[in-house]
Enzyme design. Structure first.
Site, PDB file in Angstrom:
ATOM      1  CD  GLU A 122      -2.562  -1.503   2.539  1.00 51.94           C
ATOM      2  OE1 GLU A 122      -2.315  -0.771   3.510  1.00 51.94           O
ATOM      3  OE2 GLU A 122      -3.338  -2.474   2.586  1.00 51.94           O
ATOM      4  CG  LEU A 148      -6.070   0.886   0.545  1.00 52.86           C
ATOM      5  CD1 LEU A 148      -6.471   2.028   1.449  1.00 52.86           C
ATOM      6  CD2 LEU A 148      -4.575   0.887   0.310  1.00 52.86           C
ATOM      7  CD  GLU A 191      -3.727  -4.644   5.198  1.00 55.39           C
ATOM      8  OE1 GLU A 191      -4.927  -4.971   5.189  1.00 55.39           O
ATOM      9  OE2 GLU A 191      -3.353  -3.452   5.246  1.00 55.39           O
ATOM     10  CD  GLN A 212       0.371   2.341   4.944  1.00 51.00           C
ATOM     11  OE1 GLN A 212      -0.646   2.677   5.526  1.00 51.00           O
ATOM     12  NE2 GLN A 212       0.567   2.624   3.667  1.00 51.00           N
ATOM     13  CG  PHE A 213       2.085   1.244  10.512  1.00 50.72           C
ATOM     14  CD1 PHE A 213       3.030   1.788  11.373  1.00 50.72           C
ATOM     15  CD2 PHE A 213       1.575   2.037   9.498  1.00 50.72           C
ATOM     16  CE1 PHE A 213       3.459   3.102  11.228  1.00 50.72           C
ATOM     17  CE2 PHE A 213       1.993   3.357   9.348  1.00 50.72           C
ATOM     18  CZ  PHE A 213       2.945   3.886  10.209  1.00 50.72           C
ATOM     19  N   GLY A 222       0.480  -3.620  12.952  1.00 51.04           N
ATOM     20  CA  GLY A 222      -0.883  -3.912  13.384  1.00 51.04           C
ATOM     21  C   GLY A 222      -1.827  -4.242  12.247  1.00 51.04           C
ATOM     22  CG  PHE A 223      -2.419  -1.915   9.552  1.00 44.64           C
ATOM     23  CD1 PHE A 223      -3.391  -1.794  10.542  1.00 44.64           C
ATOM     24  CD2 PHE A 223      -1.679  -0.788   9.235  1.00 44.64           C
ATOM     25  CE1 PHE A 223      -3.610  -0.594  11.206  1.00 44.64           C
ATOM     26  CE2 PHE A 223      -1.889   0.421   9.889  1.00 44.64           C
ATOM     27  CZ  PHE A 223      -2.861   0.511  10.878  1.00 44.64           C
ATOM     28  CE1 TYR A 276      -1.109  -9.733  14.593  1.00 44.15           C
ATOM     29  CE2 TYR A 276      -2.034  -7.564  14.940  1.00 44.15           C
ATOM     30  CZ  TYR A 276      -1.083  -8.508  15.224  1.00 44.15           C
ATOM     31  OH  TYR A 276      -0.103  -8.224  16.137  1.00 44.15           O
ATOM     32  N   PRO A 277      -5.103  -9.110   9.141  1.00 45.32           N
ATOM     33  CG  PRO A 277      -6.199  -7.155   8.434  1.00 45.32           C
ATOM     34  CD  PRO A 277      -4.999  -7.631   9.221  1.00 45.32           C
ATOM     35  CG  HIS A 333       0.043   3.032  13.533  1.00 40.86           C
ATOM     36  ND1 HIS A 333      -1.294   3.021  13.807  1.00 40.86           N
ATOM     37  CD2 HIS A 333       0.146   3.445  12.242  1.00 40.86           C
ATOM     38  CE1 HIS A 333      -1.965   3.429  12.734  1.00 40.86           C
ATOM     39  NE2 HIS A 333      -1.114   3.691  11.775  1.00 40.86           N
TER      40      HIS A 333
HETATM   41  C1  LIG Z   1      -5.993  -3.023   7.733  1.00 40.50           C
HETATM   42  C2  LIG Z   1      -5.286  -1.715   7.540  1.00 40.50           C
HETATM   43  N1  LIG Z   1      -4.361  -1.602   6.581  1.00 40.50           N
HETATM   44  C3  LIG Z   1      -3.681  -0.448   6.397  1.00 40.50           C
HETATM   45  C4  LIG Z   1      -3.941   0.635   7.179  1.00 40.50           C
HETATM   46  C5  LIG Z   1      -3.130   1.928   6.992  1.00 40.50           C
HETATM   47  N2  LIG Z   1      -4.016   2.998   6.512  1.00 40.50           N
HETATM   48  C6  LIG Z   1      -4.565   3.886   7.353  1.00 40.50           C
HETATM   49  S1  LIG Z   1      -5.633   4.909   6.568  1.00 40.50           S
HETATM   50  C7  LIG Z   1      -5.303   4.208   5.074  1.00 40.50           C
HETATM   51  C8  LIG Z   1      -6.039   4.714   3.860  1.00 40.50           C
HETATM   52  C9  LIG Z   1      -7.519   4.528   3.994  1.00 40.50           C
HETATM   53  O1  LIG Z   1      -8.193   5.101   2.919  1.00 40.50           O
HETATM   54  P1  LIG Z   1      -9.754   5.301   2.947  1.00 40.50           P
HETATM   55  O2  LIG Z   1     -10.416   4.034   3.370  1.00 40.50           O
HETATM   56  O3  LIG Z   1     -10.154   5.858   1.640  1.00 40.50           O
HETATM   57  O4  LIG Z   1     -10.058   6.335   4.116  1.00 40.50           O
HETATM   58  P2  LIG Z   1      -9.556   7.853   4.231  1.00 40.50           P
HETATM   59  O5  LIG Z   1      -8.249   7.817   4.956  1.00 40.50           O
HETATM   60  O6  LIG Z   1      -9.469   8.408   2.864  1.00 40.50           O
HETATM   61  O7  LIG Z   1     -10.589   8.546   5.058  1.00 40.50           O
HETATM   62  C10 LIG Z   1      -4.386   3.180   5.204  1.00 40.50           C
HETATM   63  C11 LIG Z   1      -3.879   2.365   4.098  1.00 40.50           C
HETATM   64  C12 LIG Z   1      -4.920   0.485   8.172  1.00 40.50           C
HETATM   65  N3  LIG Z   1      -5.241   1.493   9.001  1.00 40.50           N
HETATM   66  N4  LIG Z   1      -5.585  -0.689   8.326  1.00 40.50           N
END
Ligand SMILES: Cc1ncc(C[n+]2csc(CCOP(=O)(O)OP(=O)(O)O)c2C)c(N)n1
Ligand SMILES: Cc1ncc(C[n+]2csc(CCOP(=O)(O)OP(=O)(O)O)c2C)c(N)n1
Ligand SMILES: [Mg+2]
Ligand SMILES: [Mg+2]
Lengths: 328, 370, 328, 370
Positions: free
Chosen positions: C38, C67, C69, C91-92, C94-95, C97-98, C138
């Site tokens: 991502e 997005l 995992e 990315q971090f 904590g992500f 687990y999916p 994170h």
């Molecule tokens: C399972 C998971 N993967 C990756 C992330 C890292 N992350 C945080 S916000 C984000 C983008 C999310 O985009 P969107 O759903 O469009 O929401 P927006 O931030 O635009 O409000 C990512 C990849 C996360 N929080 N959770």
């Protein structure tokens, strides 16, 4: 924490039936208990643990879900937020991993994240372990993943009497509990005798003086068989709760015997035996006569069924380890 | 609001848009978008595949009853969906099966004997996926659909997509698995990348005891549109229609025109597995009504009407008998796995810890001989 | 196993930049290496570890994914089946687990399931650990989940020089490797000196005689600081590989010092320290002067950032444990 | 076949079916299916919410720049989507937010100060979800959508669904999160159970650096149909339209008529978080073009045209200044968490091991005082 029926039906039942009776009692005791899982309704679950319950309590309380484990646990969390006490059945151990994020990042953390405002009285029932000649993904022992996860409680039953009471205690707990059901023992029979221990207590199931065998779930019977077969006087402790660990009971036992063998089906590396060995050595450094030894599944992905008699600890491997422990 | 959502009586009625080229009573019908273009010989070939697939399956069930296999997942009723799809594939294509794809395996040249190890407990899959363009069986519902999309990403990067003789990928899953996150992520990825993947959902109406109506209230093939690619429902008991629809979809994919979701409308006539007791959850008359739509009978009716004589059918039956005998024999003779060999298959590059565990176990075993 | 560049760029770089250079070399060395994750393309990843690589190698080889995992790891498995060597960025911590099912039930098992026919040269890069004041999910240390999983290899780097080489070795490995990158050390600087060890070897980073400190990833520097501050002569071992464990190096060190403290950020119960304690006690039962002690994160879900200085082992807590070990 | 699927230039054009009731230049338009039915006072109330939401957000960003917060996820640009949806909710309803729902939080009566703890590192969420009908922020993308469906299952079982004053649930997620398995499982469950859930997807065109075109090639609201329920796209910068569409969907849900997917078409004007550098991945003119569709400006134009005098706007601005001052003050005065208290929040029923660890740490800390 809702009440747990202390009276029990009498007579000899299988472990699966004991769970069924326990769930029945839990459903009867609290209208907010909801069972959810794949095929748990009309079919009664692939092991029939929920047999007859949908008929008795209706499809709103014994819910056949779509086939998605993340969905099962994720919606159980939502139900708990609304005040329900969901009991999720994961059909087999190997199918819990799609729900891993919901269990580890959501269920385990919500009470902590909310500083106690949000309670998660969710039970996750998992038939686990090998020994039934199943195809892959149907014989796993995932307990270490959950024991390592702060915020979860993890227990396993080894007898019908415990199964019957522990499932009710798990449902009644206000904390999330993973209940590991030893599927190869589902057909073991026993009396539904009263249980004295709390859900978090270990039990000395056979006293002895030479060496302590520590086990839980399916391996308790294996250890009892080993103790019976041995010429030594072996003590067998059924851990019952893996998280929290009832270290007091375990330490007392090993202090008496001076030796300890931990037995589990899960892979050796970072299996629960590792924690027990580490803790016992910390507590009993000067008292141990031998290092804590482990008899476990090998560090293999679960092998094909025709190899499982090698992979799984059995009486001989347990006694072999006892011999090694006695040799120190 | 009632909570009747899981009532099996809500089972979806067949969609009028179901693609059919051969009716249950063995008559060819035309369709505006699809034609099989098969010769009489081709149809005889498909008939043979159907019969042999059914026979492989029957042997699986019989061997389980005899205790030679621990379990079997019967395909009976779904032969046409699998044979039609499998014969629509080309050698360069790759299929990602579930655990019930014995007919598809047959069309990919996988020796039926090598399907048995998984169910006997001798191995986790006995064939070479690369050799047959047929991945190992997958038991965790839906996981394989993402593998299919990844494999397709590789094919694209190899330059093997975007021409008439390009490579396409078949991703199998069931109506029940359609509810899994992984299947839906696979649809996301395939849709956005226009991956050369045909998603073949065999909707056999049940996921163990769970009816399709507990997975969705709208026909499953509708799902595709929301991910940006077409979905089509085909009579999965019609081998000609399944062949035509899947071939068309694979050809679109190999040309670089993106994915398709094909919902093959069929029925699991047998139990979920040999351990299952479908009598607990579904009415016998439902099974009977589907037997009337048998995928083999209609092809035989067609062939007979179009002049194929009884010798052909006798020949196929004899071939099936031989195959069955060979399967039985090979099954009972199958050696048990070597317990020490397993330690060498965990990694390409062996680790000291596994060597230690293997050696310890070898020494332990040797202790019994001594 | 493809070749790993042994020559290295010279000069002082950050650990993040060292990873970037290592990935660059891996992409250059083998056209079948594909990076996926991502925001790793134009953005260069949230930590800029993939900065400039999409520009250099194109969007087919440095792939910004949807997005999901499970999708990232699941499609990486498919790519590997087609002969590619995917490198997934989560990315971090904590992500991850999916993606757990795809990692634990698929990636870890496919070589075994296929009896060696299917190879899984997949690298999963995970920035992990706390100490950067981040919001929840994170700062996790998920290594124990992977170390317990048979079929995975798990490594962690502690210095720019190691990061540079280890990432290339991980990509070149024909087995699946989880590479844990100590995110709080991304900005640490160091020389890209040649690395002698294989990917699976531990290293004594500071010799000493009184007590061995065992650490990996972010805690190596913490232990070095502790050793510097201590009046005792502490040996520091950087494990580098958590699975397989280089037990030889570790046992040799503890045999010399007689005492050992394991340090990690992950929760104590069934953290990697448990396995090390169990193994060291098995191997050195008569030689240990004190039980193997553990300095770890508590058994808490990762706490809010303003509590992490309490939760994470630091120099003082390490020395406190050394004192306890010396007291035996 | 090309691999251009991730090219941001593929960003989807606005759909003609976008529901709009107020144009960017502040003119009311009618729609055949939706009307907001709001009085001038109501619209002034919404304007106030918009201004205060924007101000809360600006404070969050400012406090981060000043080092008082570790991070902030700005909502700027999405005020109308959140205020419109939030004001469409009733007290008995429950919202499941992401991490960017500061405007929605405001409408649910959550004190903006209690939003800060998460970003300051003092807590993981400082409000009581039950008190406000507003769950804790959720960072793992999509996980909360399943919680929403489960909560809705509880509401159904409570008999709180199926009447005009029933309970409905709002499940928030972003365009990026739409690719996660969990979101799609939530759609499956809600579809098959006809759950009283409104899925509010704020399509702000970006998920960090990933454009919506890398998540889907078809409008996101189309996804719903394939799961058996309606989807609608609304101008998320139009507070009147968002209010009308979400209210309508919530009312359907509370009556027992099942879920709806509302895609609010909007834009993340700021960075993803205060740590992000959007200059690396998106063109400045895109941001400018969206500023021209500002959600606040159009309401002010409408109100001015319809006779609201300057005193009102001055009052709102003054209120915003007061609120900002209060937030700033409360933020810097926020106490750090007690390190020992944390041990008591893991479980309802405390464990001996945690007591041991807490006591050990207490003794360790006491050692420094001695
Ligand atoms: C399972 C998971 N993967 C990756 C992330 C890292 N992350 C945080 S916000 C984000 C983008 C999310 O985009 P969107 O759903 O469009 O929401 P927006 O931030 O635009 O409000 C990512 C990849 C996360 N929080 N959770
Ligand atoms: C992740 C996961 N959960 C549960 C199971 C147990 N299980 C095996 S088959 C099956 C039903 C699948 O139904 P469907 O997808 O329709 O395929 P079919 O068996 O009808 O071919 C279930 C629940 C599994 N294999 N994987
Ligand atoms: Mg099915
Ligand atoms: Mg977005």
């Amino acid at each position: 924490m809702t009440a747990v029926a202390t009276e029990v039906a009498t007579g000899t039942v299988t472990l699966a039936k004991a769970l069924n009776l326990g769930l029945d009692a839990a459903l009867a005791a609290d209208p907010r208990v909801v069972l959810m899982g794949e095929d748990i309704g009309q079919l009664g679950g692939v092991f029939r643990v929920t047999d007859g319950l949908q008929e008795r309590y209706g499809a709103d309380r014994v819910v056949d879900t779509p086939l998605g484990e993340s969905g099962i646990v994720g919606t159980a969390i939502g139900l708990a937020m609304r005040g329900y006490r969901p009991v999720c059945e994961i059909q087999f151990d190997g199918f819990v991993y799609p729900a891993f994020d919901q269990i580890v990042s959501q269920l385990a953390k919500l009470h902590f994240r909310s500083r106690g405002r949000v309670r998660m009285p969710v039970t996750i029932r998992i038939p686990y372990g090998g020994g039934i000649g199943a195809v892959e993904h149907h014989s796993e022992s995932p307990e270490a993943y959950f024991v390592h996860t702060a915020g979860l409680k993890v227990v396993s039953c080894a007898t019908p009497a415990d199964a019957h009471v522990m499932v009710q205690q798990a449902v009644a707990s206000d904390d999330p509990v993973v209940l590991l059901e030893p599927k190869r023992r589902y057909w073991d029979k026993g009396e539904l005798t009263p249980v004295q221990e709390s859900l978090w207590q270990a039990r000395v199931v056979r006293p002895g003086t030479d060496c302590t065998l520590l086990a839980y779930g399916p391996m308790v019977r294996t250890c009892l068989d080993a103790a019976t077969a041995s010429e030594l006087d072996l003590e067998v402790v059924d851990l019952r709760s893996l998280s929290p660990l009832d270290l007091d009971t375990v330490v007392q036992s090993v202090r008496r015997t001076g030796r300890c063998v931990v037995v589990h089906e899960a892979s050796r590396t970072l299996g629960t035996g590792a924690e027990l060995a580490a803790r016992l050595t910390e507590e009993l450094f000067y008292e141990l006569e031998a290092p804590v030894l482990r008899v476990t599944g090998f560090d293999l992905p679960y092998p094909p069924a025709r190899m499982e008699e090698h992979h799984l600890p059995d009486l001989d491997r347990v006694l072999h380890a006892v011999d090694r422990a006695m040799g120190f | 609001m009632t909570l009747s959502s899981l009532d099996p009586s809500l089972a979806l009625p067949p969609d009028p848009s179901l693609v059919q080229l051969l009716t249950p009573d063995g008559r060819r019908v035309t369709h505006p978008d699809y034609a099989d273009g098969l010769s009489a010989d081709d149809v005889r070939g498909l008939y043979r595949d159907l019969v042999l697939s059914r026979r492989i399956d029957a042997e699986g069930t019989a061997l389980t009853r005899q205790g030679e296999l621990g379990l079997w997942a019967p395909l009976v009723g779904q032969e046409a969906a699998q044979v039609g799809a499998g014969r629509a594939m080309r050698p360069q294509d790759m299929a990602f099966p579930t655990y019930r794809e014995h007919g598809l395996a047959w069309t990919r040249g996988v020796d039926p004997v090598s399907l048995l190890g998984l169910f006997r407990g001798g191995d986790h899959g006995g064939w070479d996926p690369a050799e047959h363009g047929f991945a190992l069986y997958a038991i965790v519902l839906g996981a394989q659909t993402l593998h299919a999309v990844g494999y397709a990403m590789g094919a694209v990067r190899d330059g093997a997509v975007g021409r008439e003789d390009g490579t396409a990928v078949l991703a199998c899953f069931g109506d029940g698995a359609s509810s899994q996150g992984d299947v839906n992520e696979a649809l996301v990825w395939a849709g956005v990348q226009r991956s050369p993947v045909v998603f073949l959902c065999q909707n056999n109406q049940w996921g163990i005891s769970t009816p399709t109506s507990a997975q969705t209230r709208t026909p499953l093939y509708h799902r595709a549109e929301g991910f940006g690619f077409p979905g089509v429902r085909v009579d999965g008991n019609d081998v000609l229609a399944t062949y035509a629809v899947v071939r068309d979809a694979l050809d679109r994919a190999r040309r670089g025109d993106g994915p398709t979701l094909v919902e093959a409308w069929t029925y699991r006539v047998g139990p979920h597995t040999t351990s299952d007791d479908p009598g607990r959850y579904r009415p016998a008359d439902e099974v009977e009504s589907w037997r009337a739509r048998d995928p083999l009978a209609r092809v035989r009716l067609l062939l007979e009407r179009e002049g194929t004589g009884p010798e052909f059918f006798a020949e196929v039956d004899a071939e099936a008998d031989d195959l069955a005998a060979r399967i039985r024999k090979a099954c009972v003779e199958m050696p048990d796995p070597d317990p020490l060999e397993a330690f060498d298959h965990v990694f390409v590059e062996q680790t000291p810890e596994l060597v230690r565990q293997r050696d310890e176990h070898a020494a332990y075993l040797a202790g019994f001989d001594a």
